[in-house]
Design a protein around this motif. Structure first.
Motif, PDB file in Angstrom:
ATOM      1  N   PHE A 250      48.363  23.409  44.878  1.00 49.41           N
ATOM      2  CA  PHE A 250      47.999  24.406  43.868  1.00 49.41           C
ATOM      3  C   PHE A 250      46.559  24.228  43.400  1.00 49.41           C
ATOM      4  O   PHE A 250      45.832  25.205  43.188  1.00 49.41           O
ATOM      5  CB  PHE A 250      48.962  24.303  42.678  1.00 49.41           C
ATOM      6  N   LEU A 251      46.112  22.975  43.245  1.00 52.86           N
ATOM      7  CA  LEU A 251      44.762  22.724  42.750  1.00 52.86           C
ATOM      8  C   LEU A 251      43.698  23.179  43.742  1.00 52.86           C
ATOM      9  O   LEU A 251      42.570  23.487  43.348  1.00 52.86           O
ATOM     10  CB  LEU A 251      44.591  21.232  42.449  1.00 52.86           C
ATOM     11  N   GLU A 252      44.055  23.245  45.023  1.00 53.81           N
ATOM     12  CA  GLU A 252      43.100  23.687  46.033  1.00 53.81           C
ATOM     13  C   GLU A 252      42.714  25.161  45.842  1.00 53.81           C
ATOM     14  O   GLU A 252      41.651  25.589  46.282  1.00 53.81           O
ATOM     15  CB  GLU A 252      43.700  23.482  47.433  1.00 53.81           C
ATOM     16  N   LEU A 253      43.557  25.923  45.152  1.00 52.03           N
ATOM     17  CA  LEU A 253      43.259  27.335  44.918  1.00 52.03           C
ATOM     18  C   LEU A 253      42.051  27.511  44.013  1.00 52.03           C
ATOM     19  O   LEU A 253      41.433  28.588  43.998  1.00 52.03           O
ATOM     20  CB  LEU A 253      44.475  28.044  44.294  1.00 52.03           C
ATOM     21  N   PHE A 254      41.705  26.474  43.240  1.00 49.49           N
ATOM     22  CA  PHE A 254      40.588  26.548  42.304  1.00 49.49           C
ATOM     23  C   PHE A 254      39.424  25.645  42.718  1.00 49.49           C
ATOM     24  O   PHE A 254      38.438  25.543  41.991  1.00 49.49           O
ATOM     25  CB  PHE A 254      41.060  26.166  40.896  1.00 49.49           C
ATOM     26  N   ALA A 255      39.559  25.004  43.881  1.00 43.65           N
ATOM     27  CA  ALA A 255      38.501  24.114  44.352  1.00 43.65           C
ATOM     28  C   ALA A 255      37.414  24.909  45.059  1.00 43.65           C
ATOM     29  O   ALA A 255      37.603  26.076  45.428  1.00 43.65           O
ATOM     30  CB  ALA A 255      39.087  23.063  45.295  1.00 43.65           C
ATOM     31  N   HIS A 256      36.253  24.277  45.224  1.00 47.44           N
ATOM     32  CA  HIS A 256      35.137  24.860  45.980  1.00 47.44           C
ATOM     33  C   HIS A 256      34.732  26.235  45.445  1.00 47.44           C
ATOM     34  O   HIS A 256      34.516  27.185  46.194  1.00 47.44           O
ATOM     35  CB  HIS A 256      35.501  24.969  47.468  1.00 47.44           C
ATOM     36  N   ARG A 257      34.651  26.329  44.123  1.00 45.94           N
ATOM     37  CA  ARG A 257      34.200  27.541  43.437  1.00 45.94           C
ATOM     38  C   ARG A 257      35.077  28.757  43.750  1.00 45.94           C
ATOM     39  O   ARG A 257      34.598  29.894  43.810  1.00 45.94           O
ATOM     40  CB  ARG A 257      32.750  27.858  43.808  1.00 45.94           C
ATOM     41  N   ARG A 258      36.393  28.525  43.943  1.00 45.19           N
ATOM     42  CA  ARG A 258      37.310  29.635  44.200  1.00 45.19           C
ATOM     43  C   ARG A 258      38.024  30.116  42.941  1.00 45.19           C
ATOM     44  O   ARG A 258      38.887  30.998  43.028  1.00 45.19           O
ATOM     45  CB  ARG A 258      38.345  29.214  45.253  1.00 45.19           C
ATOM     46  N   THR A 259      37.689  29.581  41.778  1.00 49.94           N
ATOM     47  CA  THR A 259      38.432  29.919  40.562  1.00 49.94           C
ATOM     48  C   THR A 259      38.367  31.407  40.249  1.00 49.94           C
ATOM     49  O   THR A 259      39.404  32.061  40.032  1.00 49.94           O
ATOM     50  CB  THR A 259      37.891  29.111  39.367  1.00 49.94           C
ATOM     51  N   LEU A 260      37.173  31.982  40.221  1.00 54.16           N
ATOM     52  CA  LEU A 260      37.033  33.396  39.866  1.00 54.16           C
ATOM     53  C   LEU A 260      37.701  34.289  40.911  1.00 54.16           C
ATOM     54  O   LEU A 260      38.360  35.275  40.564  1.00 54.16           O
ATOM     55  CB  LEU A 260      35.551  33.760  39.716  1.00 54.16           C
ATOM     56  N   THR A 434      39.072  44.538  41.584  1.00 51.86           N
ATOM     57  CA  THR A 434      38.584  44.544  42.967  1.00 51.86           C
ATOM     58  C   THR A 434      37.070  44.681  43.003  1.00 51.86           C
ATOM     59  O   THR A 434      36.389  44.047  43.820  1.00 51.86           O
ATOM     60  CB  THR A 434      39.230  45.683  43.759  1.00 51.86           C
ATOM     61  N   GLY A 435      36.527  45.528  42.105  1.00 49.55           N
ATOM     62  CA  GLY A 435      35.082  45.679  42.029  1.00 49.55           C
ATOM     63  C   GLY A 435      34.396  44.376  41.651  1.00 49.55           C
ATOM     64  O   GLY A 435      33.333  44.035  42.194  1.00 49.55           O
ATOM     65  N   PHE A 436      35.003  43.635  40.734  1.00 48.94           N
ATOM     66  CA  PHE A 436      34.442  42.343  40.345  1.00 48.94           C
ATOM     67  C   PHE A 436      34.474  41.371  41.518  1.00 48.94           C
ATOM     68  O   PHE A 436      33.519  40.615  41.748  1.00 48.94           O
ATOM     69  CB  PHE A 436      35.227  41.781  39.159  1.00 48.94           C
ATOM     70  N   LEU A 437      35.579  41.394  42.289  1.00 44.11           N
ATOM     71  CA  LEU A 437      35.684  40.546  43.472  1.00 44.11           C
ATOM     72  C   LEU A 437      34.625  40.936  44.502  1.00 44.11           C
ATOM     73  O   LEU A 437      34.032  40.078  45.173  1.00 44.11           O
ATOM     74  CB  LEU A 437      37.087  40.670  44.077  1.00 44.11           C
ATOM     75  N   PHE A 438      34.359  42.224  44.614  1.00 45.67           N
ATOM     76  CA  PHE A 438      33.326  42.724  45.530  1.00 45.67           C
ATOM     77  C   PHE A 438      31.945  42.209  45.119  1.00 45.67           C
ATOM     78  O   PHE A 438      31.146  41.773  45.957  1.00 45.67           O
ATOM     79  CB  PHE A 438      33.358  44.254  45.529  1.00 45.67           C
ATOM     80  N   LEU A 439      31.651  42.236  43.812  1.00 48.27           N
ATOM     81  CA  LEU A 439      30.364  41.736  43.324  1.00 48.27           C
ATOM     82  C   LEU A 439      30.227  40.237  43.555  1.00 48.27           C
ATOM     83  O   LEU A 439      29.146  39.741  43.898  1.00 48.27           O
ATOM     84  CB  LEU A 439      30.207  42.060  41.841  1.00 48.27           C
ATOM     85  N   LEU A 440      31.319  39.489  43.362  1.00 47.55           N
ATOM     86  CA  LEU A 440      31.294  38.051  43.642  1.00 47.55           C
ATOM     87  C   LEU A 440      31.012  37.796  45.119  1.00 47.55           C
ATOM     88  O   LEU A 440      30.290  36.851  45.477  1.00 47.55           O
ATOM     89  CB  LEU A 440      32.627  37.411  43.251  1.00 47.55           C
TER      90      LEU A 440
END
Length: 466
Positions: A250-260, A434-440
């Motif tokens: 579960f913690l890997e989902l937020f590792a390597h700047r994947r939190t947002l 989705t738009g925010f994910l696109f900008l990221l």
């Protein structure tokens, strides 16, 4: 692959990218597809029988909403509990067990005589269904070459929509001959049959086998022989497994700047399934209350699933030409408008209503497949089931909230349009996420280009000084 390639050692994934999709891979994709067909049928069975079940068991709007949400709560629990277990014990084993649980629970639903029995049976059905989708898509993604992975996952996801679309006519036929209980019996027996097919023919995750048995895994070698043939399979020894994760999956989902990115995918999944299950659960009842017959109500629900089939094909095709996240953004905006149009078309006849539900299905159900493909591309293979299980688990919260809120709002006397607007607003929020994910995504690619340019400049300076 060429003949000379047999003299070179490849990782399994790089070897997949060097060959065309073979018959054994297509067979794996077909098994995953069939698994999702019956998953889709089971998931929508309650919606098909709701008008008759409500009369037979004397249920009000609130009780129907709770019955809808029982399986959805079970899906939420199953997704977040069983998906990490699948990454530890094996995805094939957990998928087979989940199919057996959901099939037996469907048979129990057919025997329900009171609301409490129905609620428990539907919750257990959902518990099994919750892990089937992320596991099947994880196995599918693992055997697909990287360049075709997004499209392959979306096409296999059609199984859910196909099951929902086929379920409407099948339910109408079964109800006319066996009553509403026959719908659950057919779904339960079919799920048990698919479980045995998966147990005999579906391979285990290669990533799991290598992590469990080591680089010289004989089980992984047997699978490689079926995928590549004995000559190429020999060049894959020892196998190179994807990088393992440290600590809880579960913690890997937020590792390597994947939190947002993870939070955005969760928000999209929540809004998507809220829209989908609000419409799928309540559309047959809304149709009947508007004066349409049961066949028209079943047809409108099935047309939405057919729209989902078209949506997956359309979005998958467009995603190959442009950024998939931009495609999803436009789809959610169109979907919000189509959902808003459902209530006005209820009083215009089945034709206009079918158009509205078809467009809504194209955007929302097609968008659901897109979320899964984007999520699988975000997370490493070792936590595919965990990543998609949690995304779908959070999405199930939306699917629980949709039917319950709709039932409560109707009990409080709100208009049908106000209830359906809840789905339209959720679609817009999904589009914003989705738009925010696109900008990221744009920001990440820009940073990668800057890093690449900087590294190239540094190398050039070093060569100049030397």
């Amino acid at each position: 692959m060429t003949q000379n390639d047999s003299d070179v050692v490849f990782s399994f994934e790089s070897a997949l990218d060097r060959k065309s999709i073979g018959r054994y891979q297509f067979f794996i994709f077909f098994l995953c597809f069939i698994c999702l067909v019956f998953d889709g049928y089971d998931a929508y069975a309650m919606a098909y029988v709701a008008p008759l079940l409500r009369v037979d068991l004397a249920l009000n709007h609130s009780s129907i909403g709770q019955a809808f949400s029982a399986s959805l709560v079970g899906m939420f629990v199953g997704a977040i509990v069983l998906s990490p277990i699948a990454d530890i014990l094996g995805r094939r084993k957990v998928t087979v067990a989940a199919l057996l649980v959901s099939g037996l629970s469907m048979l129990a639903s057919a025997k329900a005589q009171i609301f409490g029995e129905l609620f428990i049976a539907r919750a257990l059905t959902g518990f099994g269904l919750g892990v089937i989708l992320p596991n099947a898509l994880s196995i599918c993604a693992e055997f697909a070459p990287s360049k075709r992975r997004f499209l392959t996952v979306m096409l296999v996801s059609l199984g859910m929509s196909a099951g929902g679309a086929i379920g409407g006519p099948v339910a109408a036929l079964l109800i006319s001959s066996s009553g509403w209980r026959g719908v659950f019996v057919a779904g339960g027996l079919a799920s048990i049959m698919v479980a045995f097919c998966m147990a005999f023919w579906m391979p285990e995750s290669l990533n799991f086998l290598i992590r469990r048995e080591g680089n010289l895994s004989t089980s992984a070698q047997r699978i490689a022989v079926k995928v590549f043939g004995p000559g190429i399979a020999a060049s894959l020894t020892p196998f190179s497994a994807p990088a393992s994760t440290k600590g809880a999956p579960f913690l890997e989902l937020f590792a390597h700047r994947r939190t947002l990115q993870t939070l955005c995918i969760w928000a999209i999944a929540f809004c998507n399934l809220l829209c989908l299950y609000l419409l799928a659960s309540w559309l047959p009842i809304l149709c009947q209350e508007a004066g349409l017959g049961y066949r028209d109500a079943a047809l409108a629900t099935s047309v939405m699933q057919i729209g989902g089939l078209a949506g997956v094909l359309l979005l998958g095709s467009l995603a190959r030409r442009t950024n998939p996240k931009l495609v999803l953004l436009v789809g959610y905006v169109i979907g919000a408008a189509a959902i808003y149009a459902v209530v006005p078309t209820l009083h215009m006849g089945i034709g206009p209503l079918a158009v509205a539900t078809f467009v809504a299905g194209t955007s929302i159900i097609g968008g659901q497949a897109g979320i899964q493909a984007v999520g699988l591309d975000l997370y490493p293979q070792a936590v595919h089931s965990t990543g998609m299980g949690w995304a779908l688990g959070v999405g199930r919260l939306g699917s629980v909230c949709g039917p319950i809120l709709a039932g409560e709002l109707m009990m409080r006397g709100l208009s049908t349009q106000s209830v359906v607007n809840l789905g339209a607003i959720a679609a817009l929020i999904g589009g914003i996420s989705t738009g925010f994910l696109f900008l990221l995504d744009i920001r990440l690619r820009r940073n990668q280009r800057v890093t690449t340019v900087t590294e190239n400049n540094q190398r050039a300076m070093i060569r100049t000084h030397t």
